[in-house]
Write a protein that holds these residues in place. Structure first.
Motif, mmCIF file in Angstrom:
data_model
loop_
_atom_site.group_PDB
_atom_site.id
_atom_site.type_symbol
_atom_site.label_atom_id
_atom_site.label_comp_id
_atom_site.label_asym_id
_atom_site.label_seq_id
_atom_site.Cartn_x
_atom_site.Cartn_y
_atom_site.Cartn_z
ATOM 1 N N THR A 1 6.505 -13.598 -14.482
ATOM 2 C CA THR A 1 6.529 -12.079 -14.515
ATOM 3 C C THR A 1 7.879 -11.717 -14.752
ATOM 4 O O THR A 1 8.273 -10.326 -15.376
ATOM 5 C CB THR A 1 6.091 -11.596 -12.773
ATOM 6 O OG1 THR A 1 6.984 -12.368 -12.088
ATOM 7 C CG2 THR A 1 4.533 -11.789 -12.679
ATOM 8 N N HIS A 2 8.926 -12.571 -14.311
ATOM 9 C CA HIS A 2 10.285 -12.388 -14.648
ATOM 10 C C HIS A 2 11.340 -13.352 -14.234
ATOM 11 O O HIS A 2 10.712 -14.280 -13.861
ATOM 12 C CB HIS A 2 10.985 -10.941 -13.673
ATOM 13 C CG HIS A 2 10.814 -10.995 -12.400
ATOM 14 N ND1 HIS A 2 9.878 -11.331 -11.469
ATOM 15 C CD2 HIS A 2 12.029 -10.927 -11.448
ATOM 16 C CE1 HIS A 2 10.295 -11.213 -10.298
ATOM 17 N NE2 HIS A 2 11.593 -11.275 -10.216
ATOM 18 N N ALA A 3 12.486 -13.177 -14.694
ATOM 19 C CA ALA A 3 13.403 -14.368 -14.721
ATOM 20 C C ALA A 3 14.045 -14.916 -13.442
ATOM 21 O O ALA A 3 14.709 -16.034 -13.237
ATOM 22 C CB ALA A 3 14.544 -14.097 -15.543
ATOM 23 N N HIS A 4 14.144 -13.996 -12.067
ATOM 24 C CA HIS A 4 14.681 -14.294 -10.969
ATOM 25 C C HIS A 4 14.236 -15.986 -10.794
ATOM 26 O O HIS A 4 13.128 -16.098 -10.844
ATOM 27 C CB HIS A 4 14.182 -13.442 -10.003
ATOM 28 C CG HIS A 4 15.085 -12.297 -9.753
ATOM 29 N ND1 HIS A 4 14.678 -10.883 -9.385
ATOM 30 C CD2 HIS A 4 16.641 -11.984 -10.261
ATOM 31 C CE1 HIS A 4 15.712 -10.287 -9.490
ATOM 32 N NE2 HIS A 4 16.865 -10.771 -10.058
ATOM 33 N N VAL A 5 15.066 -16.679 -10.242
ATOM 34 C CA VAL A 5 14.893 -17.994 -9.915
ATOM 35 C C VAL A 5 13.536 -18.255 -8.964
ATOM 36 O O VAL A 5 13.015 -19.045 -8.735
ATOM 37 C CB VAL A 5 16.006 -18.821 -9.545
ATOM 38 C CG1 VAL A 5 15.802 -20.252 -8.808
ATOM 39 C CG2 VAL A 5 17.213 -18.827 -10.827
ATOM 40 N N ASP A 6 13.738 -17.256 -7.725
ATOM 41 C CA ASP A 6 12.323 -17.526 -7.012
ATOM 42 C C ASP A 6 11.097 -17.181 -7.735
ATOM 43 O O ASP A 6 10.159 -17.511 -6.955
ATOM 44 C CB ASP A 6 12.457 -16.744 -5.744
ATOM 45 C CG ASP A 6 12.626 -15.091 -6.086
ATOM 46 O OD1 ASP A 6 13.173 -14.606 -7.111
ATOM 47 O OD2 ASP A 6 12.091 -14.361 -5.118
ATOM 48 N N HIS A 7 11.066 -16.933 -9.049
ATOM 49 C CA HIS A 7 9.968 -16.809 -9.748
ATOM 50 C C HIS A 7 9.762 -17.900 -11.006
ATOM 51 O O HIS A 7 8.750 -18.190 -11.488
ATOM 52 C CB HIS A 7 9.629 -15.296 -10.324
ATOM 53 C CG HIS A 7 9.574 -14.367 -9.340
ATOM 54 N ND1 HIS A 7 8.345 -13.779 -8.866
ATOM 55 C CD2 HIS A 7 10.179 -14.008 -8.226
ATOM 56 C CE1 HIS A 7 8.120 -13.272 -7.860
ATOM 57 N NE2 HIS A 7 9.458 -12.906 -7.597
ATOM 58 N N SER A 8 10.926 -18.497 -11.342
ATOM 59 C CA SER A 8 10.813 -19.423 -12.583
ATOM 60 C C SER A 8 11.724 -20.438 -12.056
ATOM 61 O O SER A 8 11.579 -21.557 -12.860
ATOM 62 C CB SER A 8 11.823 -18.515 -13.650
ATOM 63 O OG SER A 8 13.374 -18.419 -13.193
ATOM 64 N N GLY B 1 3.813 -8.925 -9.624
ATOM 65 C CA GLY B 1 5.161 -9.564 -9.626
ATOM 66 C C GLY B 1 6.198 -8.748 -8.694
ATOM 67 O O GLY B 1 5.621 -8.385 -7.867
ATOM 68 N N ASP B 2 7.611 -8.680 -9.089
ATOM 69 C CA ASP B 2 8.308 -7.976 -8.204
ATOM 70 C C ASP B 2 8.495 -6.432 -8.936
ATOM 71 O O ASP B 2 8.507 -6.305 -10.207
ATOM 72 C CB ASP B 2 9.764 -8.471 -8.143
ATOM 73 C CG ASP B 2 10.016 -9.511 -7.334
ATOM 74 O OD1 ASP B 2 8.890 -9.922 -6.747
ATOM 75 O OD2 ASP B 2 11.014 -10.184 -7.211
ATOM 76 N N LEU B 3 8.051 -5.638 -8.030
ATOM 77 C CA LEU B 3 8.028 -4.106 -8.519
ATOM 78 C C LEU B 3 9.255 -3.414 -8.373
ATOM 79 O O LEU B 3 9.912 -3.442 -7.382
ATOM 80 C CB LEU B 3 6.606 -3.486 -7.660
ATOM 81 C CG LEU B 3 6.300 -2.401 -8.494
ATOM 82 C CD1 LEU B 3 5.482 -2.683 -9.785
ATOM 83 C CD2 LEU B 3 5.297 -1.640 -7.445
HETATM 84 ZN ZN ZN Z 1 12.875 -10.483 -8.520
#
Ligand code: ZN
Length: 470
Positions: free
Chosen positions: A69-76, A191-193
Protein backbone atom coordinates in the motif's frame (compact mmCIF):
# COMPACT_ATOMS: atom_id res chain seq x y z
CA UNK A 1 2.86 -25.47 3.45
CA UNK A 2 0.19 -26.60 1.03
CA UNK A 3 -2.58 -24.38 -0.27
CA UNK A 4 -6.06 -25.08 0.95
CA UNK A 5 -8.67 -26.56 -1.34
CA UNK A 6 -9.93 -23.90 -3.78
CA UNK A 7 -13.51 -25.15 -3.41
CA UNK A 8 -13.54 -24.03 0.22
CA UNK A 9 -13.34 -20.36 -0.77
CA UNK A 10 -11.02 -17.52 0.13
CA UNK A 11 -9.21 -17.35 3.44
CA UNK A 12 -7.94 -14.12 4.94
CA UNK A 13 -5.14 -14.44 7.46
CA UNK A 14 -3.97 -11.67 9.80
CA UNK A 15 -0.20 -12.16 10.03
CA UNK A 16 0.48 -8.71 11.52
CA UNK A 17 -1.01 -5.28 12.03
CA UNK A 18 -3.69 -6.87 14.23
CA UNK A 19 -3.91 -5.41 17.74
CA UNK A 20 -0.94 -3.14 16.99
CA UNK A 21 -0.01 -0.37 14.57
CA UNK A 22 3.09 -2.02 13.12
CA UNK A 23 3.97 -5.19 11.22
CA UNK A 24 1.08 -4.93 8.70
CA UNK A 25 0.80 -8.28 6.86
CA UNK A 26 -2.46 -9.68 5.48
CA UNK A 27 -2.57 -12.91 3.49
CA UNK A 28 -5.30 -13.60 0.95
CA UNK A 29 -5.37 -17.30 0.07
CA UNK A 30 -7.87 -18.18 -2.67
CA UNK A 31 -6.83 -21.82 -2.96
CA UNK A 32 -5.43 -21.04 -6.42
CA UNK A 33 -3.20 -18.16 -5.39
CA UNK A 34 -1.68 -16.54 -2.34
CA UNK A 35 -1.27 -12.79 -2.22
CA UNK A 36 0.25 -10.90 0.70
CA UNK A 37 -0.95 -7.33 1.22
CA UNK A 38 1.81 -5.34 2.92
CA UNK A 39 4.87 -6.87 4.48
CA UNK A 40 5.71 -4.65 7.41
CA UNK A 41 8.32 -4.67 10.11
CA UNK A 42 7.29 -4.66 13.76
CA UNK A 43 8.55 -1.54 15.52
CA UNK A 44 8.36 -0.03 19.00
CA UNK A 45 8.57 -2.08 22.21
CA UNK A 46 11.13 -4.89 22.40
CA UNK A 47 8.49 -7.64 22.59
CA UNK A 48 7.09 -6.39 19.28
CA UNK A 49 10.49 -6.06 17.60
CA UNK A 50 11.32 -9.63 18.61
CA UNK A 51 8.38 -10.81 16.50
CA UNK A 52 10.44 -9.89 13.43
CA UNK A 53 12.68 -12.83 14.35
CA UNK A 54 9.87 -15.37 14.73
CA UNK A 55 9.55 -17.89 11.89
CA UNK A 56 7.19 -16.58 9.18
CA UNK A 57 3.84 -18.36 9.73
CA UNK A 58 3.45 -19.42 6.10
CA UNK A 59 5.99 -20.67 3.56
CA UNK A 60 7.31 -17.48 1.87
CA UNK A 61 7.99 -19.45 -1.33
CA UNK A 62 4.26 -20.27 -1.57
CA UNK A 63 3.30 -16.58 -1.87
CA UNK A 64 2.68 -15.59 -5.49
CA UNK A 65 2.82 -11.81 -5.12
CA UNK A 66 3.05 -9.00 -2.59
CA UNK A 67 0.95 -5.84 -2.92
CA UNK A 68 2.31 -2.84 -1.08
CA UNK A 69 0.00 0.00 0.00
CA UNK A 70 2.85 2.42 0.78
CA UNK A 71 6.51 2.76 1.60
CA UNK A 72 6.47 3.23 5.39
CA UNK A 73 8.64 0.54 6.99
CA UNK A 74 5.81 -0.78 9.17
CA UNK A 75 4.21 -1.79 5.84
CA UNK A 76 7.27 -2.60 3.70
CA UNK A 77 10.20 -3.30 6.04
CA UNK A 78 9.86 -7.10 6.25
CA UNK A 79 10.16 -7.50 2.46
CA UNK A 80 13.95 -8.10 2.42
CA UNK A 81 13.51 -10.79 5.09
CA UNK A 82 10.65 -12.42 3.16
CA UNK A 83 12.86 -12.52 0.07
CA UNK A 84 15.75 -13.99 2.07
CA UNK A 85 13.35 -16.71 3.35
CA UNK A 86 12.33 -17.74 -0.16
CA UNK A 87 9.72 -15.35 -1.58
CA UNK A 88 10.69 -14.65 -5.18
CA UNK A 89 7.49 -13.26 -6.70
CA UNK A 90 6.70 -9.71 -7.84
CA UNK A 91 6.02 -6.79 -5.47
CA UNK A 92 3.35 -4.50 -6.93
CA UNK A 93 3.24 -0.92 -5.73
CA UNK A 94 2.89 2.65 -7.03
CA UNK A 95 5.80 4.35 -8.79
CA UNK A 96 6.41 6.81 -5.91
CA UNK A 97 6.27 4.02 -3.34
CA UNK A 98 8.92 2.16 -5.31
CA UNK A 99 11.17 5.25 -5.27
CA UNK A 100 10.64 5.78 -1.54
CA UNK A 101 11.25 2.08 -0.76
CA UNK A 102 14.53 2.39 -2.59
CA UNK A 103 15.57 4.82 0.15
CA UNK A 104 13.74 3.31 3.14
CA UNK A 105 14.57 -0.39 2.68
CA UNK A 106 18.28 0.28 2.16
CA UNK A 107 18.30 2.44 5.28
CA UNK A 108 16.39 -0.19 7.25
CA UNK A 109 18.98 -2.81 6.18
CA UNK A 110 21.83 -0.56 7.32
CA UNK A 111 20.12 -0.18 10.72
CA UNK A 112 19.77 -3.98 10.98
CA UNK A 113 23.44 -4.47 10.14
CA UNK A 114 24.45 -1.77 12.62
CA UNK A 115 22.36 -3.38 15.38
CA UNK A 116 24.05 -6.75 14.77
CA UNK A 117 27.54 -5.17 14.82
CA UNK A 118 26.69 -3.38 18.07
CA UNK A 119 25.35 -6.58 19.66
CA UNK A 120 28.57 -8.40 18.73
CA UNK A 121 30.68 -5.60 20.16
CA UNK A 122 28.79 -5.66 23.46
CA UNK A 123 28.38 -9.46 23.44
CA UNK A 124 24.70 -9.30 24.40
CA UNK A 125 23.19 -11.28 21.58
CA UNK A 126 21.54 -14.66 22.14
CA UNK A 127 23.18 -15.72 18.87
CA UNK A 128 26.92 -15.94 18.42
CA UNK A 129 27.74 -14.09 16.29
CA UNK A 130 24.65 -11.85 16.12
CA UNK A 131 23.24 -11.71 12.59
CA UNK A 132 21.26 -8.88 11.06
CA UNK A 133 17.58 -9.58 10.28
CA UNK A 134 18.63 -8.75 6.71
CA UNK A 135 21.41 -7.01 4.86
CA UNK A 136 21.63 -4.30 2.23
CA UNK A 137 22.11 -7.09 -0.34
CA UNK A 138 18.74 -8.58 0.72
CA UNK A 139 17.10 -5.15 0.35
CA UNK A 140 18.64 -4.70 -3.08
CA UNK A 141 17.49 -8.16 -4.18
CA UNK A 142 13.86 -7.56 -3.24
CA UNK A 143 13.89 -4.07 -4.78
CA UNK A 144 14.59 -5.80 -8.12
CA UNK A 145 11.22 -7.58 -7.70
CA UNK A 146 9.27 -4.29 -7.59
CA UNK A 147 6.78 -3.62 -10.40
CA UNK A 148 5.40 -0.07 -10.59
CA UNK A 149 1.62 0.21 -10.92
CA UNK A 150 -0.43 3.20 -12.12
CA UNK A 151 -3.31 4.35 -9.93
CA UNK A 152 -6.64 3.18 -11.32
CA UNK A 153 -5.25 0.54 -13.71
CA UNK A 154 -6.70 -2.91 -12.95
CA UNK A 155 -4.01 -5.53 -12.93
CA UNK A 156 -3.77 -9.33 -12.78
CA UNK A 157 -1.46 -9.99 -9.83
CA UNK A 158 -1.86 -13.76 -9.48
CA UNK A 159 -4.00 -16.54 -10.94
CA UNK A 160 -7.63 -15.46 -10.53
CA UNK A 161 -6.75 -12.32 -8.55
CA UNK A 162 -7.14 -8.81 -9.95
CA UNK A 163 -6.07 -5.71 -8.04
CA UNK A 164 -6.44 -1.97 -8.41
CA UNK A 165 -4.74 0.86 -6.56
CA UNK A 166 -6.42 4.17 -5.63
CA UNK A 167 -4.92 7.28 -3.99
CA UNK A 168 -4.87 7.16 -0.16
CA UNK A 169 -3.45 10.66 0.45
CA UNK A 170 -1.35 9.47 3.42
CA UNK A 171 2.18 9.87 2.02
CA UNK A 172 3.48 10.18 -1.53
CA UNK A 173 2.64 6.95 -3.39
CA UNK A 174 0.20 5.69 -0.76
CA UNK A 175 -2.72 3.62 -2.01
CA UNK A 176 -5.88 1.91 -0.93
CA UNK A 177 -6.42 -1.44 -2.65
CA UNK A 178 -9.26 -3.46 -4.06
CA UNK A 179 -8.61 -7.16 -4.66
CA UNK A 180 -11.14 -9.01 -6.78
CA UNK A 181 -11.00 -12.80 -6.48
CA UNK A 182 -12.45 -14.62 -9.49
CA UNK A 183 -15.72 -16.29 -8.39
CA UNK A 184 -14.90 -15.03 -4.90
CA UNK A 185 -15.07 -11.91 -2.77
CA UNK A 186 -13.91 -8.38 -3.48
CA UNK A 187 -11.66 -7.28 -0.61
CA UNK A 188 -10.78 -3.67 0.19
CA UNK A 189 -7.72 -2.48 2.11
CA UNK A 190 -7.54 1.08 3.42
CA UNK A 191 -3.76 0.85 3.95
CA UNK A 192 -2.94 3.95 5.97
CA UNK A 193 -5.53 6.55 5.13
CA UNK A 194 -4.61 10.22 4.75
CA UNK A 195 -6.53 13.38 5.50
CA UNK A 196 -8.53 15.91 3.53
CA UNK A 197 -6.32 18.62 5.03
CA UNK A 198 -2.98 17.35 3.65
CA UNK A 199 -1.25 20.50 2.32
CA UNK A 200 0.45 18.70 -0.57
CA UNK A 201 -1.35 15.50 -1.52
CA UNK A 202 -4.80 15.11 -3.00
CA UNK A 203 -7.23 13.57 -0.49
CA UNK A 204 -8.12 9.85 -0.50
CA UNK A 205 -10.33 8.57 -3.31
CA UNK A 206 -13.61 6.96 -2.15
CA UNK A 207 -13.55 3.24 -1.31
CA UNK A 208 -14.28 0.66 -4.00
CA UNK A 209 -17.41 -1.49 -3.85
CA UNK A 210 -16.26 -4.48 -1.80
CA UNK A 211 -17.66 -7.44 0.15
CA UNK A 212 -15.01 -7.27 2.85
CA UNK A 213 -13.14 -4.18 4.05
CA UNK A 214 -9.98 -3.93 6.15
CA UNK A 215 -9.69 -0.48 7.67
CA UNK A 216 -6.82 1.00 9.68
CA UNK A 217 -7.47 2.46 13.15
CA UNK A 218 -4.23 4.18 14.24
CA UNK A 219 -6.32 7.10 15.56
CA UNK A 220 -9.60 5.16 15.69
CA UNK A 221 -10.50 6.69 19.06
CA UNK A 222 -9.22 10.23 18.45
CA UNK A 223 -10.27 13.34 16.58
CA UNK A 224 -7.66 15.82 15.33
CA UNK A 225 -8.01 19.55 15.29
CA UNK A 226 -5.84 20.80 12.45
CA UNK A 227 -6.05 24.48 13.48
CA UNK A 228 -5.09 23.54 17.05
CA UNK A 229 -2.02 21.69 15.84
CA UNK A 230 -0.73 24.58 13.73
CA UNK A 231 -1.48 27.07 16.49
CA UNK A 232 0.33 25.04 19.10
CA UNK A 233 3.33 24.60 16.83
CA UNK A 234 3.50 28.38 16.27
CA UNK A 235 3.18 29.12 19.99
CA UNK A 236 5.80 26.52 20.98
CA UNK A 237 8.33 27.85 18.50
CA UNK A 238 7.59 31.45 19.49
CA UNK A 239 8.05 30.74 23.22
CA UNK A 240 11.24 28.81 22.62
CA UNK A 241 12.77 31.53 20.43
CA UNK A 242 11.82 34.17 23.02
CA UNK A 243 13.80 32.19 25.64
CA UNK A 244 16.75 32.07 23.25
CA UNK A 245 16.24 28.31 22.80
CA UNK A 246 16.28 25.78 19.99
CA UNK A 247 13.25 23.70 18.95
CA UNK A 248 13.96 20.07 18.09
CA UNK A 249 11.36 18.21 16.03
CA UNK A 250 11.77 14.43 15.71
CA UNK A 251 10.02 13.70 12.43
CA UNK A 252 9.32 10.63 10.36
CA UNK A 253 11.60 10.95 7.37
CA UNK A 254 8.84 10.54 4.83
CA UNK A 255 5.99 13.04 4.63
CA UNK A 256 6.08 14.46 8.15
CA UNK A 257 9.24 16.40 7.34
CA UNK A 258 7.54 17.80 4.23
CA UNK A 259 4.37 18.84 6.09
CA UNK A 260 6.33 20.43 8.92
CA UNK A 261 8.45 22.41 6.43
CA UNK A 262 5.40 23.64 4.49
CA UNK A 263 3.70 24.66 7.73
CA UNK A 264 6.78 26.44 9.09
CA UNK A 265 7.11 28.33 5.79
CA UNK A 266 3.49 29.50 5.98
CA UNK A 267 3.91 30.53 9.63
CA UNK A 268 7.00 32.55 8.71
CA UNK A 269 5.33 34.16 5.68
CA UNK A 270 2.43 35.31 7.85
CA UNK A 271 4.83 36.49 10.60
CA UNK A 272 3.35 34.16 13.16
CA UNK A 273 6.84 32.89 13.98
CA UNK A 274 10.22 34.57 13.47
CA UNK A 275 12.16 33.69 10.33
CA UNK A 276 14.52 31.19 12.01
CA UNK A 277 17.04 28.89 10.39
CA UNK A 278 15.59 25.40 9.82
CA UNK A 279 18.01 22.48 9.73
CA UNK A 280 16.87 19.24 8.13
CA UNK A 281 19.35 16.75 9.49
CA UNK A 282 18.60 13.24 8.28
CA UNK A 283 20.04 11.69 5.12
CA UNK A 284 16.85 9.69 4.69
CA UNK A 285 14.57 12.70 5.13
CA UNK A 286 16.68 14.61 2.60
CA UNK A 287 16.47 11.76 0.09
CA UNK A 288 12.68 11.64 0.55
CA UNK A 289 12.52 15.45 0.23
CA UNK A 290 14.27 15.20 -3.15
CA UNK A 291 11.69 12.63 -4.34
CA UNK A 292 8.80 14.88 -3.21
CA UNK A 293 10.39 17.87 -4.97
CA UNK A 294 10.72 15.91 -8.20
CA UNK A 295 7.08 14.82 -8.07
CA UNK A 296 5.91 18.40 -7.41
CA UNK A 297 8.03 19.83 -10.22
CA UNK A 298 6.93 17.17 -12.69
CA UNK A 299 3.25 17.91 -11.91
CA UNK A 300 2.44 14.44 -10.52
CA UNK A 301 -1.27 13.57 -10.33
CA UNK A 302 -0.87 12.78 -6.62
CA UNK A 303 -0.05 16.41 -5.84
CA UNK A 304 -2.69 19.12 -5.30
CA UNK A 305 -3.03 21.12 -8.54
CA UNK A 306 -2.10 24.46 -6.89
CA UNK A 307 1.23 22.98 -5.75
CA UNK A 308 2.20 21.35 -9.07
CA UNK A 309 5.19 22.79 -10.88
CA UNK A 310 6.51 24.80 -7.92
CA UNK A 311 10.29 25.06 -7.60
CA UNK A 312 10.94 24.44 -3.94
CA UNK A 313 7.91 24.97 -1.69
CA UNK A 314 9.83 23.47 1.24
CA UNK A 315 12.32 26.32 1.60
CA UNK A 316 11.08 29.52 3.28
CA UNK A 317 14.53 31.01 2.59
CA UNK A 318 16.18 29.70 5.76
CA UNK A 319 16.37 25.97 5.01
CA UNK A 320 19.74 24.33 5.65
CA UNK A 321 20.22 20.75 4.49
CA UNK A 322 22.98 18.86 6.29
CA UNK A 323 23.71 15.56 4.57
CA UNK A 324 27.24 15.00 5.94
CA UNK A 325 28.13 13.84 9.43
CA UNK A 326 30.44 16.84 9.82
CA UNK A 327 27.64 19.32 9.00
CA UNK A 328 25.36 17.44 11.36
CA UNK A 329 27.89 17.77 14.20
CA UNK A 330 28.25 21.49 13.57
CA UNK A 331 24.58 21.98 14.46
CA UNK A 332 25.66 21.24 18.05
CA UNK A 333 27.50 24.58 18.11
CA UNK A 334 24.40 26.65 17.36
CA UNK A 335 23.49 28.89 20.30
CA UNK A 336 20.95 31.18 18.59
CA UNK A 337 17.24 30.26 18.21
CA UNK A 338 16.74 27.70 15.44
CA UNK A 339 14.61 24.72 14.45
CA UNK A 340 16.13 21.27 13.96
CA UNK A 341 14.14 18.56 12.18
CA UNK A 342 15.67 15.12 12.34
CA UNK A 343 14.70 11.43 12.25
CA UNK A 344 13.64 9.02 13.55
CA UNK A 345 10.18 10.28 14.44
CA UNK A 346 9.88 8.26 17.67
CA UNK A 347 13.55 8.90 18.61
CA UNK A 348 14.34 5.18 18.37
CA UNK A 349 17.56 5.87 16.43
CA UNK A 350 19.20 8.13 13.89
CA UNK A 351 20.72 11.60 14.19
CA UNK A 352 17.83 12.88 16.33
CA UNK A 353 19.54 11.16 19.28
CA UNK A 354 22.54 13.47 19.34
CA UNK A 355 20.31 16.53 19.01
CA UNK A 356 18.17 15.37 21.93
CA UNK A 357 21.26 14.57 24.02
CA UNK A 358 22.58 18.09 23.28
CA UNK A 359 19.30 20.05 23.73
CA UNK A 360 17.22 18.18 26.36
CA UNK A 361 19.26 19.32 29.41
CA UNK A 362 18.59 23.06 28.76
CA UNK A 363 15.19 24.43 29.89
CA UNK A 364 15.24 27.13 27.17
CA UNK A 365 14.90 24.50 24.42
CA UNK A 366 11.81 22.59 23.35
CA UNK A 367 11.08 19.23 21.77
CA UNK A 368 7.95 19.16 19.66
CA UNK A 369 6.52 15.68 18.99
CA UNK A 370 4.48 15.79 15.78
CA UNK A 371 3.67 12.15 15.16
CA UNK A 372 2.44 8.90 16.60
CA UNK A 373 4.67 7.73 19.48
CA UNK A 374 4.46 3.98 20.02
CA UNK A 375 4.61 2.65 23.57
CA UNK A 376 8.17 1.76 24.57
CA UNK A 377 9.88 4.36 22.38
CA UNK A 378 11.87 7.36 23.66
CA UNK A 379 9.28 9.64 22.06
CA UNK A 380 6.60 8.00 24.18
CA UNK A 381 8.77 8.36 27.32
CA UNK A 382 9.15 12.09 26.66
CA UNK A 383 5.37 12.38 26.21
CA UNK A 384 4.83 10.58 29.51
CA UNK A 385 6.92 13.22 31.27
CA UNK A 386 9.98 11.12 32.15
CA UNK A 387 12.73 13.29 33.61
CA UNK A 388 15.71 11.28 32.40
CA UNK A 389 16.20 9.49 29.13
CA UNK A 390 18.91 7.00 28.27
CA UNK A 391 20.51 7.38 24.87
CA UNK A 392 23.89 6.80 23.28
CA UNK A 393 24.85 4.91 26.46
CA UNK A 394 24.28 7.94 28.73
CA UNK A 395 21.52 9.22 31.01
CA UNK A 396 20.30 12.62 29.84
CA UNK A 397 18.27 14.95 32.12
CA UNK A 398 15.06 16.20 30.50
CA UNK A 399 14.69 19.92 31.26
CA UNK A 400 13.53 21.16 27.85
CA UNK A 401 9.83 21.86 27.28
CA UNK A 402 8.06 18.85 25.73
CA UNK A 403 5.17 19.71 23.42
CA UNK A 404 2.75 17.05 22.12
CA UNK A 405 1.18 17.86 18.77
CA UNK A 406 0.14 14.37 17.72
CA UNK A 407 -2.82 16.02 15.94
CA UNK A 408 -0.26 16.92 13.33
CA UNK A 409 -0.92 13.58 11.81
CA UNK A 410 -0.96 12.15 8.32
CA UNK A 411 -3.50 9.55 9.48
CA UNK A 412 -7.23 10.09 9.25
CA UNK A 413 -8.89 10.37 12.68
CA UNK A 414 -12.01 8.49 13.78
CA UNK A 415 -14.50 10.83 12.10
CA UNK A 416 -12.49 10.97 8.87
CA UNK A 417 -12.22 7.16 8.76
CA UNK A 418 -15.98 6.83 9.20
CA UNK A 419 -16.62 9.58 6.61
CA UNK A 420 -14.39 7.75 4.13
CA UNK A 421 -16.16 4.41 4.71
CA UNK A 422 -19.53 6.16 4.30
CA UNK A 423 -18.57 6.99 0.71
CA UNK A 424 -18.50 3.26 -0.19
CA UNK A 425 -21.03 2.51 -2.97
CA UNK A 426 -22.62 -0.14 -0.71
CA UNK A 427 -21.91 -1.43 2.81
CA UNK A 428 -19.48 -4.38 2.92
CA UNK A 429 -20.89 -7.55 4.49
CA UNK A 430 -18.01 -7.51 6.95
CA UNK A 431 -15.34 -5.00 8.02
CA UNK A 432 -12.14 -5.76 9.89
CA UNK A 433 -10.60 -3.06 12.06
CA UNK A 434 -6.81 -3.44 11.86
CA UNK A 435 -3.60 -1.45 12.42
CA UNK A 436 -4.46 0.05 15.82
CA UNK A 437 -3.72 -0.48 19.51
CA UNK A 438 -6.60 -2.24 21.34
CA UNK A 439 -8.36 0.98 22.50
CA UNK A 440 -8.14 2.66 19.11
CA UNK A 441 -9.41 -0.42 17.27
CA UNK A 442 -12.31 -0.84 19.73
CA UNK A 443 -13.12 2.89 19.35
CA UNK A 444 -13.36 2.66 15.57
CA UNK A 445 -15.31 -0.61 15.74
CA UNK A 446 -17.91 1.17 17.90
CA UNK A 447 -18.00 4.20 15.62
CA UNK A 448 -18.51 2.00 12.52
CA UNK A 449 -21.32 0.13 14.19
CA UNK A 450 -23.00 3.25 15.71
CA UNK A 451 -22.62 5.67 12.79
CA UNK A 452 -22.87 3.34 9.81
CA UNK A 453 -24.70 0.33 11.22
CA UNK A 454 -22.05 -1.93 9.66
CA UNK A 455 -20.83 -5.20 11.07
CA UNK A 456 -17.19 -4.77 12.16
CA UNK A 457 -14.75 -7.10 13.89
CA UNK A 458 -11.33 -6.56 15.46
CA UNK A 459 -9.32 -9.62 14.34
CA UNK A 460 -6.69 -11.30 16.48
CA UNK A 461 -3.10 -11.78 15.42
CA UNK A 462 -2.69 -15.00 13.43
CA UNK A 463 -6.46 -15.42 12.99
CA UNK A 464 -7.81 -17.12 9.85
CA UNK A 465 -11.21 -16.10 8.51
CA UNK A 466 -13.16 -17.54 5.61
CA UNK A 467 -14.57 -14.72 3.47
CA UNK A 468 -16.97 -14.95 0.57
CA UNK A 469 -18.96 -12.74 -1.77
CA UNK A 470 -22.22 -11.34 -0.43
ZN1 ZN B 1 2.05 4.87 6.97
Amino acid sequence: MTRHDASSGTILRFLGGAGTVTGSRFLVDTGRARVLVDCGLYQGAKALRERNWAPFEEDPASIDAVLLTHAHVDHSGYLPRLHQLGFHGPVYTSRSSEQLCNVLLRDSARLQEEAARYANLKGFSKHDPALPLYTEADAEAVLKRFRAVEFGDPLDVAEGVNASFARAGHILGSATLCLAVEAGPRIGFSGDLGREAHPLLLPPEPPADVDVMLVESTYGNRTHREDHAVNRLALAIGRTAARGGVTVIPAFAVDRTEIVLLTLGRLMDTQRIPRLPIYVDSPMALAALAIYRREIQSGSQEIRPEMRGQGNPFDPGTLVETPSVQESREINDITEPAIIISASGMATGGRILHHLARRLPDHRNSVVLVGYQAIGTRGHRLLSGEKTLKMLGRYIPVRAEIVDISEFSVHADRDELVAWLRRAPSPPALSFVVHGEADAAAGLQRAISDSLGWFAVVPKLGERVRVGPR
